[in-house]
Design a protein around this motif. Structure first.
Motif, short mmCIF file in Angstrom:
data_model
loop_
_atom_site.label_atom_id
_atom_site.label_comp_id
_atom_site.label_asym_id
_atom_site.label_seq_id
_atom_site.Cartn_x
_atom_site.Cartn_y
_atom_site.Cartn_z
N ASP A 95 1.34 -1.48 0.00
CA ASP A 95 0.60 -0.18 0.36
C ASP A 95 0.82 1.08 -0.10
N GLN A 96 2.16 0.78 -0.20
CA GLN A 96 3.35 2.13 -0.20
C GLN A 96 3.44 2.64 -2.04
N PRO A 97 3.51 3.18 -2.61
CA PRO A 97 4.26 4.47 -3.78
C PRO A 97 5.46 3.56 -4.23
N LEU A 98 5.36 1.88 -4.79
CA LEU A 98 6.87 1.90 -5.32
C LEU A 98 7.28 1.96 -6.89
N VAL A 99 8.46 1.56 -7.21
CA VAL A 99 9.08 2.31 -8.65
C VAL A 99 10.30 1.41 -8.47
N THR A 100 10.02 1.03 -9.96
CA THR A 100 11.41 0.18 -10.21
C THR A 100 12.38 1.48 -11.39
N ALA A 101 13.24 1.56 -11.64
CA ALA A 101 14.34 2.63 -12.28
C ALA A 101 15.07 2.57 -12.60
N ARG A 102 16.04 1.90 -13.58
CA ARG A 102 17.33 2.30 -14.66
C ARG A 102 18.17 3.52 -15.02
N PRO A 103 19.31 4.20 -13.71
CA PRO A 103 19.60 5.28 -13.74
C PRO A 103 20.84 5.15 -15.90
N ASP A 105 22.36 8.68 -17.83
CA ASP A 105 22.77 9.83 -18.56
C ASP A 105 22.36 10.89 -16.99
N GLY A 106 22.09 10.42 -16.18
CA GLY A 106 21.88 10.79 -14.94
C GLY A 106 20.76 11.20 -14.37
N LYS A 107 19.73 10.63 -14.72
CA LYS A 107 18.92 9.97 -14.38
C LYS A 107 17.66 8.57 -14.51
N LEU A 108 17.24 8.67 -13.52
CA LEU A 108 16.24 7.86 -13.19
C LEU A 108 15.09 7.49 -13.90
N LEU A 109 15.61 6.43 -15.14
CA LEU A 109 14.33 6.48 -16.06
C LEU A 109 12.43 4.88 -15.80
N ILE A 110 11.96 5.38 -15.33
CA ILE A 110 10.94 4.53 -14.30
C ILE A 110 10.30 3.38 -14.96
N GLN A 111 10.33 1.77 -14.90
CA GLN A 111 10.54 1.19 -15.65
C GLN A 111 9.12 0.21 -15.47
N ARG A 112 8.69 0.73 -14.01
CA ARG A 112 7.29 0.41 -13.55
C ARG A 112 6.87 0.84 -12.50
N ILE A 113 5.14 0.80 -12.33
CA ILE A 113 4.71 1.70 -10.52
C ILE A 113 4.08 1.11 -11.24
N ASN A 114 3.72 1.05 -9.05
CA ASN A 114 2.52 0.14 -8.53
C ASN A 114 1.52 1.16 -8.10
N ARG A 131 9.77 7.58 -18.16
CA ARG A 131 10.04 8.95 -17.88
C ARG A 131 10.57 9.19 -16.62
N SER A 132 11.75 10.36 -16.40
CA SER A 132 12.70 9.17 -15.09
C SER A 132 11.58 10.25 -14.20
N VAL A 133 12.37 9.93 -12.94
CA VAL A 133 11.53 10.07 -11.58
C VAL A 133 11.17 11.57 -11.38
N GLN A 134 12.90 12.40 -11.41
CA GLN A 134 12.95 13.93 -11.79
C GLN A 134 11.36 14.21 -12.43
N GLU A 187 19.28 -1.30 -11.01
CA GLU A 187 18.12 -1.24 -11.20
C GLU A 187 17.40 -1.36 -9.95
N TYR A 188 17.08 0.01 -10.07
CA TYR A 188 16.63 0.10 -8.57
C TYR A 188 15.04 0.28 -8.47
N LEU A 189 14.75 -0.11 -7.07
CA LEU A 189 13.54 -0.11 -6.28
C LEU A 189 13.24 0.90 -5.25
N LEU A 190 12.83 1.78 -5.82
CA LEU A 190 12.31 2.67 -4.46
C LEU A 190 10.94 2.81 -4.08
N LEU A 191 11.01 2.79 -3.03
CA LEU A 191 9.98 3.04 -2.08
C LEU A 191 9.48 3.78 -1.08
N PHE A 192 8.70 4.69 -1.29
CA PHE A 192 8.05 6.68 -0.51
C PHE A 192 7.13 6.13 -0.05
N VAL A 193 7.13 6.05 1.72
CA VAL A 193 6.57 6.14 2.78
C VAL A 193 5.97 7.28 3.00
#
Length: 221
Positions: A95-103, A105-114, A131-134, A187-193
Motif C-alpha cells: 500500500d505504499q508507492p513503489l517504482v522500479t527505475a534504471r539510471p 545519463d544521470g536520470k532515473l528512468l521509470i520501468q514500472r510503478i504500482n 520517464r525519469s522520476v525527476q 536497476e533500483y526499487l524505490l519505496l515512498f513511505v
C-alpha cells in the motif's frame, strides 16, 4: 522393477554418488540401471530386453550430462518464475508507492510503478513508463535535500523529501534499493513511505514545547 530400483536407491543413499552407476536384475528377469545426472539427481532406466552393453552405458553417460544440464536450467527457470511471481504479488499489493527505475545519463528512468504510486501521485503507468522520476514528480520541495544520484550506488540509499501529490504536498521517506547490484544493468526499487502525519505531529509537539517554555518563562517573571 522401478519400485525395486527406488528402494535400492534409498537403501544406498549414504554411499551416493560414488556407488553409481548401479545395475541389477530382478527375479522376473527385468533389469534396472541407476545412473547419475551430475549436480542434479539420478535417472532410472528399466529394460526387459537384453542387458545394455558397456558401449551403450558409456553413451548414456554423455547423454545424461546434457540431460542434467537441461534439468538444472529448468529448475533455475522455475525458481526465477517463482521469485518473479512473489515479487509481482508484493509489488502490486503493497500500500505504499513503489517504482522500479534504471539510471541513465544521470536520470532515473521509470520501468514500472504500482497502483499505490498511481493513486498517490496521480500518474497513470502508461504515461510514467520511460520517464525519469525527476520529470514525473518534479523538483522535491526540500531544496538541498534532493534524491541522491544512484548510478554507482550498490547499497540502499535513504532520504526524506517533500513532493506534490494528488492531495497536496506530502513528506516521504524514500528508500532506493539496488535490485541487481552484481548485474550488468543496474536497476533500483524505490519505496515512498508517506510520513506526513508523523512529521506534522512531531512539529506540532515541538511548537507546543516551545510555547510551554515561553509561558513558563513569563510565569516565572
Amino acid at each position: 522393477t522401478l519400485e525395486t530400483a527406488i528402494n535400492r536407491l534409498s537403501a544406498e543413499a549414504e554411499s551416493l554418488p560414488a556407488a553409481l552407476p548401479i545395475t541389477a536384475e530382478t527375479e522376473g528377469g527385468d533389469r534396472y540401471y541407476i545412473m547419475s545426472l551430475p549436480n542434479f539427481g539420478v535417472i532410472i532406466l528399466v529394460t526387459r530386453a537384453a542387458p545394455l552393453d558397456a558401449e551403450t552405458i558409456a553413451a548414456l553417460g554423455q547423454l545424461n550430462e546434457k540431460l542434467a544440464t537441461a534439468c538444472r536450467g529448468e529448475r533455475y527457470e522455475d525458481r526465477l518464475r517463482a521469485e518473479r511471481d512473489r515479487f509481482e504479488t508484493i509489488f502490486a499489493t503493497i500500500d505504499q508507492p513503489l517504482v522500479t527505475a534504471r539510471p541513465e545519463d544521470g536520470k532515473l528512468l521509470i520501468q514500472r510503478i504500482n497502483p499505490a504510486f498511481e493513486t498517490t501521485f496521480g500518474h497513470d503507468e502508461r504515461i510514467a513508463l520511460g520517464r525519469s522520476v525527476q520529470s514525473l514528480l518534479g523538483t522535491a520541495r526540500t531544496g538541498d535535500d534532493e534524491l541522491p544520484p544512484l548510478g554507482e550506488a550498490s547499497q540502499s540509499v535513504r532520504t526524506k523529501l517533500r513532493w506534490e501529490t494528488a492531495d497536496g504536498v506530502n513528506e516521504f521517506l524514500v528508500r532506493a534499493t539496488p535490485l541487481n547490484p552484481d548485474g550488468d544493468e543496474m536497476e533500483y526499487l524505490l519505496l515512498f513511505v508517506d510520513v506526513t502525519e508523523a512529521v506534522t505531529r512531531r512539529r506540532r509537539l515541538e511548537r507546543f514545547h516551545d510555547v510551554t517554555k515561553a509561558l513558563a518563562r513569563i510565569l516565572r517573571h
